[in-house]
Design a protein around this motif. Sequence first.
Motif, PDB file in Angstrom:
ATOM      1  N   GLU A  48      -3.485  30.297 -38.267  1.00  0.00           N
ATOM      2  CA  GLU A  48      -3.528  29.274 -37.236  1.00  0.00           C
ATOM      3  C   GLU A  48      -4.436  29.708 -36.081  1.00  0.00           C
ATOM      4  N   PHE A  49      -5.058  28.697 -35.448  1.00  0.00           N
ATOM      5  CA  PHE A  49      -5.931  28.994 -34.306  1.00  0.00           C
ATOM      6  C   PHE A  49      -5.061  29.406 -33.117  1.00  0.00           C
ATOM      7  N   ALA A  50      -5.182  30.635 -32.708  1.00  0.00           N
ATOM      8  CA  ALA A  50      -4.425  31.164 -31.568  1.00  0.00           C
ATOM      9  C   ALA A  50      -5.046  32.496 -31.165  1.00  0.00           C
ATOM     10  N   ASN A  51      -4.727  32.938 -29.968  1.00  0.00           N
ATOM     11  CA  ASN A  51      -5.242  34.201 -29.448  1.00  0.00           C
ATOM     12  C   ASN A  51      -4.085  35.115 -29.088  1.00  0.00           C
ATOM     13  N   ASP A  52      -4.250  36.369 -29.384  1.00  0.00           N
ATOM     14  CA  ASP A  52      -3.255  37.378 -29.055  1.00  0.00           C
ATOM     15  C   ASP A  52      -3.244  37.576 -27.537  1.00  0.00           C
ATOM     16  N   PRO A  53      -2.108  37.359 -26.865  1.00  0.00           N
ATOM     17  CA  PRO A  53      -2.071  37.543 -25.400  1.00  0.00           C
ATOM     18  C   PRO A  53      -2.507  38.936 -24.960  1.00  0.00           C
ATOM     19  N   CYS A  54      -2.261  39.949 -25.787  1.00  0.00           N
ATOM     20  CA  CYS A  54      -2.626  41.311 -25.399  1.00  0.00           C
ATOM     21  C   CYS A  54      -4.127  41.530 -25.420  1.00  0.00           C
ATOM     22  N   ALA A  55      -4.877  40.569 -26.004  1.00  0.00           N
ATOM     23  CA  ALA A  55      -6.330  40.675 -26.033  1.00  0.00           C
ATOM     24  C   ALA A  55      -6.989  39.862 -24.931  1.00  0.00           C
ATOM     25  N   GLN A  56      -6.185  39.126 -24.141  1.00  0.00           N
ATOM     26  CA  GLN A  56      -6.745  38.317 -23.051  1.00  0.00           C
ATOM     27  C   GLN A  56      -5.752  38.251 -21.891  1.00  0.00           C
ATOM     28  N   VAL A  57      -5.294  39.412 -21.474  1.00  0.00           N
ATOM     29  CA  VAL A  57      -4.255  39.504 -20.444  1.00  0.00           C
ATOM     30  C   VAL A  57      -4.672  38.808 -19.162  1.00  0.00           C
ATOM     31  N   SER A  58      -5.935  38.966 -18.758  1.00  0.00           N
ATOM     32  CA  SER A  58      -6.386  38.437 -17.470  1.00  0.00           C
ATOM     33  C   SER A  58      -6.392  36.914 -17.407  1.00  0.00           C
ATOM     34  N   SER A  59      -6.342  36.239 -18.559  1.00  0.00           N
ATOM     35  CA  SER A  59      -6.403  34.773 -18.572  1.00  0.00           C
ATOM     36  C   SER A  59      -5.068  34.136 -18.192  1.00  0.00           C
ATOM     37  N   TYR A  60      -4.013  34.913 -17.991  1.00  0.00           N
ATOM     38  CA  TYR A  60      -2.686  34.354 -17.723  1.00  0.00           C
ATOM     39  C   TYR A  60      -2.372  34.233 -16.237  1.00  0.00           C
ATOM     40  N   GLY A  61      -3.356  34.473 -15.390  1.00  0.00           N
ATOM     41  CA  GLY A  61      -3.159  34.250 -13.962  1.00  0.00           C
ATOM     42  C   GLY A  61      -2.000  35.039 -13.388  1.00  0.00           C
TER      43      GLY A  61
END
Length: 371
Positions: free
Chosen positions: A70-83
Motif C-alpha cells: 500500500e502507498f504509505a510512508n514510514d513515520p520514522c523516515a519523515q519525522v520532521s513532517s509531523y510538525g
Amino acid sequence: MLKNAFLAKDLTIDAQGRYSSYNTFGGAKNWKVAINWAPNRDIRFRGTLGTSYRQPSVYQLYSGQQLSYEFANDPCAQVSSYGASSPMVAASCARQGIPANFTMVTAGQVPTLQGGNGALKPETGRTYTFGTVLTPHWVPGLSLSAEYWHYTVKNMISAIGTQYLLDQCYTGANTGYCSGIIRNNQNQQIQTASALYENLGGMRTGGLDLDLDYTFRITRHDRLSLSNNFQQLISYQQQYVPGGQWFNYDGRLLYNNNSGQPRVRNYTTATWRHDAFSFTYMMNYTGGMVWNDQSVDLTKDTGGRYKTPGIFSHDITLGYQLNRWSFQAGVRNLFDKKPPYVVDGATNTNVYQYGSLIMGRNVFLQAGVNF
C-alpha cells in the motif's frame, strides 16, 4: 389518513418494523416511519426517520489474508513532517532502536496484511431525510424538489488505511495499532502492517439534493425534456475508533484507499424527441478535492501534487423506437477527457472516482426488446 380535505390534498403516514435473528450475532430490531403531506396539488412535504442494520459479509468475516503493498510512508523516515507531533514520533522510533537517519527502501510502499476478521460485529445506523416537491399546475411538466439527508453509522466495517495506522501508532494517538506493525530485526524496515477488516468508530454524513425536471411540447411531433440533479455534500466525518477523533473528509480524496468525497456533483440531461427518434446530451461534473492521507491534508510543500481539479465529462446518445424494439448509438466521454492524476501504482488515477474516463472516448451500439 386524509385525502382531498382542507389543507390536506393528501396526508399519508407509513410505519414499518422488522425483527431479524442471526445465529452469529443474535437478534436485531429495525424500524422506519415516514410522512407525506400535500396541502394542495402544487406542493408536497415529505420526511423519513429510520434505523438500519448490516451484518458483515462472508468475505469480510472469513476471506483469506494476503499481503498488499500500500502507498504509505514510514513515520520514522519523515519525522520532521509531523510538525508539533515530531518529538513524539522521534521518541517512538528511538524506543524501537531506529536511528535518526533512517530511510525507507520500498519507495513509499508498506507491506500491508489485508483480509477477513472473524471477530467483526454488525453495523448499525440511523437515517433522517426531509424535503419538498413543487409541481405548479400553471407550469405543466415542471417539477422542482429539494431534500436534506443525514446518515449516522456505528461500528462501520472497513479496513483502516495503512498511513493512518502508522501515524496513530508513532504519534501516540492510539498505541493499540502498534501491535500490528512488525519490523525486520536486521534493517528495521517495516515487514508487515496489519490492516484487516474491523469495526471502525463510525461515520456521519449529510447533504442536500436539488432536482429539476421539465418536459414540454415544441410541436405536435417534438418534445424537449430537461433534467438537472445537483448534489451538495455538507459534511462527511469518519471516526476510526469508538470514542476517538472525528476526521473531516468532505472535499477530500483519500488517495491511499481509493475513496473521495467531492463537495459538489451535478448531472444535467437534455433529451429531444421527434416521433420515434430521440437525441440525448448528458453532462456530468465532479468537484475538485484536496488529497488526504486519512490523517491530514497534503499541501504543495508536503505533497507536491496535492489536489484534484473539478472535472466535466459529456455523453451523447441517438435512439430510435420501432414497435417493441429500441436501438441506441452513442459516444461516451465525447471530448476525450482524461481522468485526473491521482497517486496509484496501477492506473495513475482513482478508478472508483474516475473509472468511466479511463477508456477515453468510446462508441457504443445497443438494441433491446420489450416482451
